[in-house]
Structure formats: C-alpha cells, structure tokens
Design a protein around this motif. Structure first.
Motif, PDB file in Angstrom:
ATOM      1  N   GLY A  69       0.828  -1.215   0.000  1.00  0.00           N
ATOM      2  CA  GLY A  69       0.000   0.000   0.000  1.00  0.00           C
ATOM      3  C   GLY A  69       0.849   1.245   0.000  1.00  0.00           C
ATOM      4  O   GLY A  69       0.605   2.189  -0.740  1.00  0.00           O
ATOM      5  N   ARG A  70       1.907   1.257   0.854  1.00  0.00           N
ATOM      6  CA  ARG A  70       2.760   2.440   0.917  1.00  0.00           C
ATOM      7  C   ARG A  70       3.500   2.661  -0.393  1.00  0.00           C
ATOM      8  O   ARG A  70       3.677   3.784  -0.848  1.00  0.00           O
ATOM      9  CB  ARG A  70       3.746   2.292   2.080  1.00  0.00           C
ATOM     10  N   MET A  71       3.926   1.567  -1.018  1.00  0.00           N
ATOM     11  CA  MET A  71       4.630   1.693  -2.289  1.00  0.00           C
ATOM     12  C   MET A  71       3.713   2.212  -3.376  1.00  0.00           C
ATOM     13  O   MET A  71       4.116   2.992  -4.240  1.00  0.00           O
ATOM     14  CB  MET A  71       5.212   0.330  -2.697  1.00  0.00           C
ATOM     15  N   ALA A  72       2.436   1.783  -3.355  1.00  0.00           N
ATOM     16  CA  ALA A  72       1.490   2.264  -4.361  1.00  0.00           C
ATOM     17  C   ALA A  72       1.266   3.757  -4.230  1.00  0.00           C
ATOM     18  O   ALA A  72       1.234   4.492  -5.216  1.00  0.00           O
ATOM     19  CB  ALA A  72       0.161   1.519  -4.239  1.00  0.00           C
ATOM     20  N   VAL A  73       1.082   4.208  -2.974  1.00  0.00           N
ATOM     21  CA  VAL A  73       0.915   5.643  -2.742  1.00  0.00           C
ATOM     22  C   VAL A  73       2.136   6.410  -3.205  1.00  0.00           C
ATOM     23  O   VAL A  73       2.048   7.449  -3.862  1.00  0.00           O
ATOM     24  CB  VAL A  73       0.632   5.914  -1.253  1.00  0.00           C
ATOM     25  N   LEU A  74       3.332   5.869  -2.875  1.00  0.00           N
ATOM     26  CA  LEU A  74       4.568   6.535  -3.266  1.00  0.00           C
ATOM     27  C   LEU A  74       4.709   6.595  -4.778  1.00  0.00           C
ATOM     28  O   LEU A  74       5.138   7.606  -5.349  1.00  0.00           O
ATOM     29  CB  LEU A  74       5.773   5.798  -2.651  1.00  0.00           C
ATOM     30  N   THR A  75       4.309   5.503  -5.461  1.00  0.00           N
ATOM     31  CA  THR A  75       4.401   5.465  -6.921  1.00  0.00           C
ATOM     32  C   THR A  75       3.560   6.554  -7.565  1.00  0.00           C
ATOM     33  O   THR A  75       3.996   7.266  -8.453  1.00  0.00           O
ATOM     34  CB  THR A  75       3.949   4.087  -7.449  1.00  0.00           C
ATOM     35  N   VAL A  76       2.318   6.683  -7.090  1.00  0.00           N
ATOM     36  CA  VAL A  76       1.434   7.710  -7.653  1.00  0.00           C
ATOM     37  C   VAL A  76       1.982   9.097  -7.378  1.00  0.00           C
ATOM     38  O   VAL A  76       1.954   9.985  -8.227  1.00  0.00           O
ATOM     39  CB  VAL A  76       0.003   7.551  -7.087  1.00  0.00           C
ATOM     40  N   THR A  77       2.476   9.332  -6.148  1.00  0.00           N
ATOM     41  CA  THR A  77       3.018  10.641  -5.795  1.00  0.00           C
ATOM     42  C   THR A  77       4.198  11.006  -6.690  1.00  0.00           C
ATOM     43  O   THR A  77       4.292  12.123  -7.201  1.00  0.00           O
ATOM     44  CB  THR A  77       3.454  10.649  -4.325  1.00  0.00           C
ATOM     45  N   LEU A  78       5.121  10.045  -6.896  1.00  0.00           N
ATOM     46  CA  LEU A  78       6.281  10.298  -7.733  1.00  0.00           C
ATOM     47  C   LEU A  78       5.874  10.517  -9.181  1.00  0.00           C
ATOM     48  O   LEU A  78       6.464  11.340  -9.890  1.00  0.00           O
ATOM     49  CB  LEU A  78       7.266   9.125  -7.625  1.00  0.00           C
ATOM     50  N   PHE A  79       4.846   9.789  -9.626  1.00  0.00           N
ATOM     51  CA  PHE A  79       4.368   9.955 -10.998  1.00  0.00           C
ATOM     52  C   PHE A  79       3.835  11.362 -11.207  1.00  0.00           C
ATOM     53  O   PHE A  79       4.114  12.018 -12.201  1.00  0.00           O
ATOM     54  CB  PHE A  79       3.278   8.925 -11.296  1.00  0.00           C
ATOM     55  N   ALA A  80       3.043  11.847 -10.228  1.00  0.00           N
ATOM     56  CA  ALA A  80       2.500  13.205 -10.325  1.00  0.00           C
ATOM     57  C   ALA A  80       3.629  14.236 -10.335  1.00  0.00           C
ATOM     58  O   ALA A  80       3.595  15.214 -11.076  1.00  0.00           O
ATOM     59  CB  ALA A  80       1.537  13.481  -9.175  1.00  0.00           C
ATOM     60  N   ARG A  92      -7.703  10.342  -7.254  1.00  0.00           N
ATOM     61  CA  ARG A  92      -7.200  11.715  -7.374  1.00  0.00           C
ATOM     62  C   ARG A  92      -6.979  12.339  -5.999  1.00  0.00           C
ATOM     63  O   ARG A  92      -5.980  13.031  -5.771  1.00  0.00           O
ATOM     64  CB  ARG A  92      -8.181  12.568  -8.183  1.00  0.00           C
ATOM     65  N   LEU A  93      -7.921  12.114  -5.084  1.00  0.00           N
ATOM     66  CA  LEU A  93      -7.773  12.679  -3.743  1.00  0.00           C
ATOM     67  C   LEU A  93      -6.582  12.077  -3.012  1.00  0.00           C
ATOM     68  O   LEU A  93      -5.857  12.769  -2.286  1.00  0.00           O
ATOM     69  CB  LEU A  93      -9.057  12.446  -2.941  1.00  0.00           C
ATOM     70  N   LEU A  94      -6.372  10.795  -3.209  1.00  0.00           N
ATOM     71  CA  LEU A  94      -5.223  10.143  -2.577  1.00  0.00           C
ATOM     72  C   LEU A  94      -3.921  10.713  -3.113  1.00  0.00           C
ATOM     73  O   LEU A  94      -2.981  10.982  -2.358  1.00  0.00           O
ATOM     74  CB  LEU A  94      -5.284   8.632  -2.823  1.00  0.00           C
ATOM     75  N   ARG A  95      -3.868  10.946  -4.409  1.00  0.00           N
ATOM     76  CA  ARG A  95      -2.643  11.467  -5.004  1.00  0.00           C
ATOM     77  C   ARG A  95      -2.392  12.912  -4.585  1.00  0.00           C
ATOM     78  O   ARG A  95      -1.245  13.326  -4.386  1.00  0.00           O
ATOM     79  CB  ARG A  95      -2.727  11.377  -6.531  1.00  0.00           C
ATOM     80  N   THR A  96      -3.472  13.686  -4.456  1.00  0.00           N
ATOM     81  CA  THR A  96      -3.313  15.106  -4.132  1.00  0.00           C
ATOM     82  C   THR A  96      -2.992  15.328  -2.658  1.00  0.00           C
ATOM     83  O   THR A  96      -2.118  16.124  -2.317  1.00  0.00           O
ATOM     84  CB  THR A  96      -4.597  15.877  -4.491  1.00  0.00           C
ATOM     85  N   TYR A  97      -3.698  14.611  -1.765  1.00  0.00           N
ATOM     86  CA  TYR A  97      -3.588  14.905  -0.333  1.00  0.00           C
ATOM     87  C   TYR A  97      -2.900  13.802   0.463  1.00  0.00           C
ATOM     88  O   TYR A  97      -2.517  14.028   1.614  1.00  0.00           O
ATOM     89  CB  TYR A  97      -4.978  15.163   0.250  1.00  0.00           C
ATOM     90  N   GLY A  98      -2.767  12.604  -0.114  1.00  0.00           N
ATOM     91  CA  GLY A  98      -2.063  11.532   0.561  1.00  0.00           C
ATOM     92  C   GLY A  98      -2.834  10.951   1.735  1.00  0.00           C
ATOM     93  O   GLY A  98      -4.054  11.042   1.815  1.00  0.00           O
ATOM     94  N   VAL A  99      -2.091  10.358   2.673  1.00  0.00           N
ATOM     95  CA  VAL A  99      -2.679   9.705   3.844  1.00  0.00           C
ATOM     96  C   VAL A  99      -2.219  10.420   5.104  1.00  0.00           C
ATOM     97  O   VAL A  99      -1.228  11.162   5.100  1.00  0.00           O
ATOM     98  CB  VAL A  99      -2.283   8.211   3.908  1.00  0.00           C
ATOM     99  N   LYS A 142      -6.619  10.942   3.613  1.00  0.00           N
ATOM    100  CA  LYS A 142      -7.053  12.158   4.316  1.00  0.00           C
ATOM    101  C   LYS A 142      -8.469  12.578   3.927  1.00  0.00           C
ATOM    102  O   LYS A 142      -9.280  12.941   4.779  1.00  0.00           O
ATOM    103  CB  LYS A 142      -6.079  13.305   4.019  1.00  0.00           C
ATOM    104  N   PHE A 143      -8.750  12.562   2.636  1.00  0.00           N
ATOM    105  CA  PHE A 143     -10.059  13.016   2.166  1.00  0.00           C
ATOM    106  C   PHE A 143     -10.648  11.986   1.219  1.00  0.00           C
ATOM    107  O   PHE A 143      -9.929  11.402   0.401  1.00  0.00           O
ATOM    108  CB  PHE A 143      -9.947  14.375   1.472  1.00  0.00           C
ATOM    109  N   ASN A 144     -11.946  11.796   1.340  1.00  0.00           N
ATOM    110  CA  ASN A 144     -12.656  10.834   0.501  1.00  0.00           C
ATOM    111  C   ASN A 144     -13.831  11.519  -0.186  1.00  0.00           C
ATOM    112  O   ASN A 144     -14.257  12.607   0.203  1.00  0.00           O
ATOM    113  CB  ASN A 144     -13.186   9.673   1.340  1.00  0.00           C
TER     114      ASN A 144
END
Length: 614
Positions: A28-39, A208-215, A222-224
């Motif tokens: 899960g953490r790697m997936a979040v990190l992947t999206v963040t780095l992609f953005a 989109r919300l996960l990528r923008t605001y994270g966890v 943070k936001f849903n």
C-alpha cells in the motif's frame, strides 16, 4: 479577517478494516509513493498541476493495476451485479411458478427522492421516465403543500429531505440515495447503470484525492468522496462561494482556445444542488449541516443551492489550508524549478477567501462533482454540438462527432450497458406467461394487445437505440436536467434535446404497460414480498409515488392519484391513444374529464369546510 461560524467537528468516516490493513502494508505504501512520484514527474516535465491532472490522469486510471481503498460505501453498489439467488433465477427462468415461504430481504435499498410541490406535466414526465427505467418508487418531497414564501419552500425542502433520511424504519445507513428535481429531470439509463457509474466515479475521484492529499499519520486517506452532486458551467446568482471551488478535472481547452470563450465553452466546475447521489448516513450529516446553515443565515442567499455551494466552497478551503500546511519540501523545490515561488491555486483561493476556518467545525462532507456528466447532465449552457442522440451501431459514423481536444478518444457506450438487460426486455408471453395463476392483483386492462403493446424485439441491444451523448466528455448521462436559470436578460444556450429525443419516446405507453405487469408474475410477487435480489425498495408499490410526510401512496395515471388529468396524459404520451388504462373505451376522455370535475368539486367543498372550522 472574516470569521465563519460552523458546526461541531465529527470524526471522518472510518475506512474498512481490510482496506486499512492494506494501506498499512508495504504494498500500500509503495502504491501511494508510486502515484506521488508519478505526479511529481509530470509536474517537473513542465506541466502545471491542473494540466497534469486533467490531461494525463484519465488514461492512468484506466490501466493502473490497483484501486485505492474507499471509505465505507453502501453495499448496494455491488448487489445488482452479484449472482442472484437460485430462487430468483428459477422464477425468472420459469422453472417454478410459486414463491417459497419465509423469505427475508437482506440486501440494502435504493431510494429516489424528488422535491416537487406540484403535480405538473414536468413531474409526470420525471416520474414516468423513472418507472420506465426501473428506478425505485419516488418519494415526493412537499407534494401538494402550500407555502407562504420562496424562503419557506427552500427551508422546508431541506427539512423534509432530512426528515426522510432520518426515518430509521425506512432508511438504513448503508442504503443508497438519489435526489433529483421532481419537475425537470428525465431519466435515460436504467437504475442499475447509474449505480455502477456512481461506483466507478467514486473510484476515480478517490484516486485523485489520494494522489493530491495523501494519507494521514495512521495510514488513512485524508479526504474521501462519497457524495456526488451534478456539475454545471455557471455559478447561480454569482454566489461568492463559487470563487472557492476546485478546478474541473477536464482540460481547460477542451472546447477550444481559452480566450474569448462563452460560458457554454467552458468545463463544468460549479455545484448543481438539483442532482445528488450518496450513502444515506453521509447525506444525513450533510443535510443536517445544510439546514443548520440555512437557519443561521450563513450563506449568501436563502436557497438550497446557495447553502450547498457554500458548504462545498468551505470544504475546499479547508483542504487547501491543510495542503499548504503539509506541503513537502520536494513540492517546494518543484515550485521553484517551474517558476519561482509562484502561488498555487490553493493559495489563491485562500487569499481571496480571507476567512478563518475554525478547527472546532466540520468542513469536510466527502462532496465531489460529476464533472464528466456520467450521472447528471444539465441541458443549459451547452454548445450546439455538445449533446447529440447517437446510435452506436455500424449505421453511424461516430468519428464525425469527435472533437480534437475532447476528454475521450472515441465515442462508445458505457461498458455496464452490456451487463444490464436490453432496453426492450420483457417476460416472454408465450413461453413464460406473465400471470400463470389468477391473483387478486391481476389487472385485466393490461391484457396483451397488439395496438398497445407492440415493441421492438426483446433482445434488441442498446446499440440500436439513440442515446443522448456528451460528445466532449464521451459520457452518456443517466439523468438529464431539462431546465436552467437565466443570467441577465439573455436566454442561455440550451442543447437541442427535448422529451421526444429520448430513446423510449415512441414506446412510452407500451413500456409502461410492461412495467405495470411485473407485479402479476411470480417474480413480481417475490419482489414485492421480500424485495428480491433485483429489487430496490422494501416498501413495495409500483406505478405511483410515496409522499414523504404522510407516507401516502398516490397511483400514477389515476384521477385521484398523480398525473391523472387528461391534459397531463396527453402531454406525457403524445400518441393519441386515449386515457391511460382506458384506451379502448369509447368515451374514455369524456369520462376522465367528468371525474376531474367531480374531484375538483369535492376538494373545493373540503377546503370550504376547513376554512369554516378555522
């Protein structure tokens, strides 16, 4: 600094336990990190945040191998597509002609709420289209209620909707709610399709919300987003709250060059309060906050629209504040590389607002908009070629309707349509008699006749019927909102779409007769008894509306119900075949007029007696 007083903050909805465990895992953490780095990569390549989100994300979400965890959603969004029970399958296949005893409904419910104070031709079209596409029996808010002022109507609409949502006997937390304007809405796609589209919209929005605001520090997103409002291109009454809305996910240049454009040539990014869908428990919290804000006069105007626009704007400002406060160092470096210390959209919104958002107030209600119009499509402020009824078979060159800068590469049908019943499906009258056993509920006026019941083949696919499609976003909306307001003295540009443009236009009476026959079959009896695997509403009722306050059932097409006057029936059907369910009577129209006059006389007498008692 202007200070805005709001409401006691409540804890955000908890995410499912299995999803939380996933979020805390290394994957899960790697997936979040992947999206963040992609953005970040897209931003450093020279695109602004909004451009990266609009132009690139749509393609990412379609192939990315994982989906974000979502907050607790009503399980009904899955139930229409699960394998039905053996009992339901046997009934539908004609293998059994009786319903076993002691069945219980275990699936959640789907509720359709329609604010409408009057029984008008528009109300009749809205309710008819809902019946033809198997939506739940509507619950009418404020029907036949007299109001002393517009403000009272607006307030009581909020209050009555909240009252219904708070009725724990009828509405459970996990139920799904759809609220549309009762006077101006036309349904185009079946009920199970809008549920599936709602689910997909939430999936993409929460990525989109996960990528923008994270966890947050606990691994929670943070936001849903769970509540979806319609989106429109103009801000009603120039409400100040519209200054603080987030940008649309659509490209700014989708309709052409960004300079010198009219309103119709801009992506929709303002909230439309006449169309909303979401879980009952979340809508209950939202409407409670909206009513409180209305009663405290904490919006620009005393209207439902202004109140929800204000709540949406405040939600975005709170998210902006948190985003800036938690802005990581790598993002600041990116800002410097692409243009110095320029202000972001969030910073500009906060500067314009110049308000204090109290930490003791709940600002986030999981609200989002249907930017692409997969669920809801207003007909006003559309370009000339934006909404077109299209066939999706080989007879139409769909590429002729494609726009170079549009949201989609080609025009197609929603995939879910291939999983739902064909548009003209009905029980086979030869192999499976709709009424194999005589029952008291049998309506003899629904006997099959060629002149009233002729329809295209039962297996006619969706590709063979013209569906109104947004040629810029590619969406085929489930619900159309056919009325708009006016800005200034000019009439706003409106799509060339009418009641007769809908795919069922030539078959409304036959389809409605088919809809009314269902309760006469064993499967219909099963659904009315326990709700069934394929039924939405546990209250029962078919072919009419419920009132919210009194819980009274009004049959559709009857003089003592709703939509029963001769003028209403002529306006709705426009086929010259007479009064509903009295088509073959020689004096059917004259008798209906006589019944209307008698009913009006009785109503007038009762009103006179009521005034005398006062």
């Amino acid at each position: 600094m202007q200070s805005i007083s709001m409401f006691p903050r409540q804890s955000p909805a908890k995410i499912g336990s299995a999803a939380m465990q996933w979020a805390c895992t290394r994957r899960g953490r790697m997936a979040v990190l992947t999206v963040t780095l992609f953005a970040l990569f897209l931003g450093l390549m020279g695109m602004g945040h909004h451009e990266a989100l609009s132009l690139k994300y749509h393609g990412v979400s379609s192939y990315y191998p994982w989906r974000p965890y979502l907050p607790n959603l009503p399980s009904i969004i899955h139930s229409p597509f699960k394998t039905p029970s053996n009992t339901t399958l046997q009934l539908e296949n004609g293998e059994i002609d009786h319903v076993p005893p002691n069945l219980k409904k275990t699936t959640p419910n789907f509720h359709l709420i329609m604010p409408s104070e009057r029984d008008t031709g528009g109300f009749c079209k809205t309710t008819l289209s809902a019946m033809l596409l198997s939506y739940p029996p509507p619950t009418a808010i404020q029907l036949y209620t007299v109001f002393g002022s517009d403000v009272q109507w607006e307030r009581d609409t909020l209050n009555s909707t909240l009252h219904y949502l708070s009725n724990k006997k009828l509405v459970k937390d996990e139920d799904l709610i759809l609220i549309v304007d009762g006077q101006q809405s036309w349904f185009q796609l079946p009920s199970d399709v809008i549920v599936a589209q709602y689910k997909r919209l939430l999936e993409d929005a929460n990525i989109r919300l996960l990528r923008t605001y994270g966890v947050n520090k606990d691994g929670f997103q943070k936001f849903n987003q769970t509540i979806v409002f319609g989106a429109e291109k103009v801000c009603e009454s120039d409400d100040m709250a519209c200054m603080y809305v987030p940008q649309s996910i659509l490209p700014d240049n989708m309709y052409g060059p960004e300079t010198g454009r009219h309103i119709a040539e801009m992506p929709a990014n303002f909230l439309n309060s006449k169309m909303v869908m979401g879980p009952a428990n979340h809508l209950r919290v939202l409407y409670r906050a909206a009513l409180d804000k209305f009663e405290r006069n904490r919006s620009q105007s005393q209207t439902v629209q202004s109140v929800f626009a204000t709540l949406f704007g405040e939600q975005q400002l709170r998210r902006d504040a948190i985003e800036l406060r938690n802005k990581p160092a790598v993002a600041k470096i990116k800002d410097y590389l692409v243009g110095g210390w320029s202000r972001s959209a969030a910073e500009r919104r906060l500067e314009r607002a110049n308000i204090t958002l109290h930490n003791t107030t709940q600002h986030d209600f999981s609200i989002g908009l249907d930017y692409t119009h997969n669920l809801f499509q207003p007909l006003v402020y559309c370009t000339e070629d934006e909404l077109v009824p299209l066939l999706h078979d080989n007879s139409t060159d769909l590429s002729a309707y494609h726009h170079p800068d549009s949201w989609t590469q080609y025009l197609s049908l929603p995939p879910i349509l291939s999983a739902t019943k064909p548009p003209f499906w009905r029980p086979d009258p030869i192999n499976h008699n709709p009424s194999p056993n005589e029952k008291p509920a049998y309506i003899d006026k629904l006997e099959f006749t060629m002149d009233l019941d002729s329809l295209p083949g039962r297996k006619t696919p969706w590709t063979k019927v013209p569906l109104i499609q947004n040629t810029y976003t590619g969406a085929i909306p489930a619900v159309l909102l056919n009325h708009g307001y006016y800005v200034g003295a000019e009439h706003p540009p409106t799509a060339n779409v009418t009641w007769e443009s809908l795919w069922y236009s030539d078959y409304k009476r036959a389809l409605l007769r088919n809809y009314f026959r269902t309760p006469q079959s064993p499967n219909g009896y099963h659904n009315s008894l326990v709700g069934g695997d394929r039924s939405w509403d546990q209250r029962g009722g078919r072919g009419g509306v419920w009132t919210e306050a009194e819980q009274i059932w009004f049959p559709w097409g009857e003089v003592d119900g709703v939509c029963g006057t001769l003028s209403q029936l002529k306006e709705v059907f426009k086929d010259g075949r007479g009064v509903w369910l009295h088509e073959h009577e020689e004096n059917g129209e004259e008798e209906r007029i006589k019944e209307e006059q008698e009913l009006s006389k009785k109503v007038a007498e009762e009103r006179k007696k009521e005034e005398e008692r006062k």
